[in-house]
Enzyme design. Structure first.
Site, mmCIF file in Angstrom:
data_model
loop_
_atom_site.group_PDB
_atom_site.id
_atom_site.type_symbol
_atom_site.label_atom_id
_atom_site.label_comp_id
_atom_site.label_asym_id
_atom_site.label_seq_id
_atom_site.Cartn_x
_atom_site.Cartn_y
_atom_site.Cartn_z
ATOM 1 C CB THR A 48 -4.533 -5.598 -9.559
ATOM 2 O OG1 THR A 48 -4.015 -4.283 -9.348
ATOM 3 C CG2 THR A 48 -3.880 -6.190 -10.793
ATOM 4 C CE1 TYR A 135 -3.648 1.151 -2.291
ATOM 5 C CE2 TYR A 135 -5.371 -0.492 -2.541
ATOM 6 C CZ TYR A 135 -4.459 0.364 -3.098
ATOM 7 O OH TYR A 135 -4.346 0.451 -4.461
ATOM 8 C CE LYS A 163 -1.033 -0.851 -3.292
ATOM 9 N NZ LYS A 163 -1.977 -1.779 -3.995
ATOM 10 C CB VAL A 204 1.820 -3.285 -2.973
ATOM 11 C CG1 VAL A 204 0.695 -4.218 -3.433
ATOM 12 C CG2 VAL A 204 2.144 -3.536 -1.506
#
Length: 295
Positions: A48, A135, A163, A204
């Protein structure tokens, strides 16, 4: 001041830019202070944040800038790429700054198997002197986090969290079964209520760039298994509005529209004009704020 990294909400922050593509530090601080005020943990230099579109010097400058603000919320830094030596150099630099934890994504592009992933993650965890959140995001990496990684590394002193962003609820439950002491965060904004049912402890978030206060309440209700079905639909709509085209295009568009950052500029290969209009975001913003006004 001691920082608790087990914040229930981390915002995967965008990196604001001027029209020429240079980093807009004033907008960046504004965005950071908004998140700090709401008590959200902050993830910088994830997907992001367009981390891979920034060169190494710019990435270092971002970390220095953010950590020098002495924010009273945890700062997580993304670790992700293809060349292991560069990732280790990145970790080494970050550990000279006031970074609280790392987000370590499955290696990109190569689609490594179980043994390769385990070796990669062990090397990274051994290098790290901060807690690490692995992740899993196969939509970006092309491969799921291998179960062997968790069975082999679940007791590593630097492995703190995961995550999970595969969109597969059963996979998330399986990861929790394999590593029961691992703190699992949802990487899917709209799936948090379902993932909370299989043990997820936090989020998250992308959408909390836009709605940090409201997202905190959404997380609170979801983790307490108290969110109504009709309310869940609102957050699904909000999530879709932020992913109607590639993230972070919609989020930057809305933040610029609402005056939080100065422009909606992105780095190549992304272009802001992929988002044709703000209609989905306008509708979602109305729904979210109406929902929150009735809390």
């Amino acid at each position: 001041m001691s920082i608790d990294i087990n914040n229930r909400l981390y915002t995967a922050l965008v990196t604001p830019m001027f029209v020429d593509g240079s980093i807009d530090w004033g907008s960046f601080e504004n965005l950071l202070r908004i998140q700090e005020y709401q008590g959200c943990g902050i993830l910088i230099l994830g997907s992001t944040g367009e981390a891979l579109a920034l060169d190494f010097d710019e990435q270092c400058e971002v970390v220095r800038f953010v950590t020098n603000l002495n924010l009273n919320v945890p700062i997580m830094v993304g670790v992700g790429g293809f060349q292991l030596t560069k990732q280790l150099q990145w970790i080494e630099f970050c550990q000279t700054q006031r970074v609280d934890c790392f987000l370590v994504v499955t290696p990109l592009y190569a689609k490594p198997g179980s043994a390769s992933q385990t070796s990669w993650f062990k090397t990274v965890l051994d290098k790290a002197e901060r807690p690490c959140m692995l992740y899993n995001v196969p939509s970006r990496t092309g491969v799921n986090l291998a179960e062997e990684v968790l069975t082999s590394l679940k007791d590593h002193p630097n492995l703190w969290a995961l995550k999970e962003a595969s969109g597969d609820i059963q996979r998330c439950a399986r990861y929790q079964e394999l590593a029961p002491n691992l703190v699992i965060y949802s990487g899917e904004d709209g799936l948090l209520p379902e993932l909370a049912d299989v043990g997820v402890k936090g989020l998250v978030s992308v959408i909390s760039n836009i709605w940090p206060e409201q997202t905190k309440e959404y997380v609170k209700q979801s983790l307490a298994h108290q969110i109504a079905i009709t309310d869940k639909v609102i957050w699904e709509v909000a999530t879709r509005s932020c992913f109607s085209v590639t993230n972070p295009i919609p989020v930057k568009a809305w933040l610029a529209y609402s005056g939080v950052i100065t422009t909606n500029t992105l780095r190549a290969p992304l272009l802001a004009n992929e988002l044709e209009d703000l209609s989905l975001l306008i509708g979602a913003d109305s729904l979210v704020k109406d929902w929150f006004s009735h809390i």
